[in-house]
Design an enzyme around this catalytic site. Sequence first.
Site, short mmCIF file in Angstrom:
data_model
loop_
_atom_site.label_atom_id
_atom_site.label_comp_id
_atom_site.label_asym_id
_atom_site.label_seq_id
_atom_site.Cartn_x
_atom_site.Cartn_y
_atom_site.Cartn_z
N GLY A 144 51.78 65.58 11.18
CA GLY A 144 52.59 64.33 10.82
C GLY A 144 51.98 62.98 10.93
N TYR A 167 68.84 67.92 17.70
CA TYR A 167 67.35 67.22 17.71
C TYR A 167 66.95 67.11 19.24
CZ TYR A 167 63.85 63.72 17.96
OH TYR A 167 62.76 62.76 18.08
N VAL A 192 52.92 72.78 9.13
CA VAL A 192 52.46 73.22 10.49
C VAL A 192 52.83 74.56 10.61
CG1 VAL A 192 52.27 71.31 11.83
CG2 VAL A 192 54.40 72.20 11.79
#
Length: 353
Positions: A7, A178, A55
């Site tokens: 990221g 989340y 990833v």
Amino acid sequence: MRVLVTGGAGFIGSHIVTALAGAGHEPVVLDALLPSAHPVPPPPPPGVAWIHADVRDRAAVAHALRGVDAVCHQAAMVGLGKDFADAPAYVGCNDLGTAELLAAMAVAGVRDLVLAGSMVVYGEGRYECPRHGRVAPGPRAAADLDAGRFEPGCPYCGAELAPGLIAEDAPTDPRNVYAATKLAQEHLAASWARATGGRAISLRYHNVYGPGMPRDTPYAGVASFFRSSLARGEAPQVFEDGGQRRDFVHVRDVAAANALALAAARGREPGVLRAFNTGSGEPHTVGEMATALAAAHGGPDPVVTGGYRLGDVRHITASSERLRTELGWRSEVGFAVGMAEFAGSGQRAAAIP
């Protein structure tokens, strides 16, 4: 030290890459460049190795780990998203992605990890009842929020609670998808550390803001929402009554914490994950933040709407004493200075809806 930053093209990741390079390390960026975060892909940083891959791509991650000494794992979907239909994407990106990365690290023999954790794992913050002491209120009911009763009461007597700073030993209680994925990431990293003798640090970010935040995206934090409104010439829309307490920490301070954590990881006990709150230690309400940002930008005053998002918590502010004591980190960018800079800084291009 050669450091893989997953990221690394993102908002926080790009600042970490800059901090690592400035400290004499050799960052390697791996980023999927998802359209929701990167509708206009950013250029590779000068002199930094760049790998365009997810990833979850085991072969690509194995290639990226060659010659790497440590990993700084920032790749994730963030924010609350649009609705629960986003849940598979969050779990796939955040949890499956982390599992694939850790499996590849185990094979490659890379044993040092710094994880982008989050304060959302706590749920509500720390509260004190005048009668019952420290208490943990449950999720707020939609009926109370509809009626404008935003403050959680004591779960035993209903009394008004006093919010305070939360420490890392507080129980975790994720309140949305989340948050659940961020806690799962920590559990996966802890399992990896135990199984491989690795050393893992989770930096539990509080509300990160600063230059380069994405514009006009549901996958971002409240500071990005307000700055995006101001960029359109619109008033920031403040949910609830604006009294929600948060800890707004500047992205350069967060990047510095990552650089410190990577340097410190090798001296820590193997087989263990250690969590650190990463916040400014200076609580402000969401309303105060919106007002400061609008004033610095010269835009319309914020509008308090009374609306809400059911997955939001009322108050969550950090005690970062552990990070100061153990790693020697402290926040350098004050609230007023940081908001003034953020108000005049550029944002990343608008996200694809």
